[in-house]
Design a protein around this motif. Structure first.
Motif: not given
Length: 70
Positions: A45, A47-48
């Motif tokens: 999450n 990274d997103q």
């Protein structure tokens, strides 16, 4: 009939079978496994979110550059 496989758990280089562990130790192992899954999900999450943030920073930068080019 299917045979029940004995699961081997390795902790600090030592192998243990489930029957060698107390219920409390089994619970701790389950907590560790659950926390590992949550950490992995949180990293995914993050990274997103970072990619999304970077995209908006790039869009803002391009927008500001267009205004100064006028």
């Amino acid at each position: 009939m299917s045979e029940k496989k004995t699961q081997i758990i390795t902790i600090n280089g030592t192998d243990f079978t489930e029957d060698q562990l107390t219920d409390e130790q089994k619970a701790m192992i389950n907590h560790i496994a659950d926390l590992d899954r949550k950490i992995g999900s949180t990293r995914f999450n993050l990274d997103q979110l970072q990619v999304g943030r970077d995209a908006f920073v790039n869009m803002l930068t391009k927008s500001l550059n267009k205004e100064t080019d006028k």
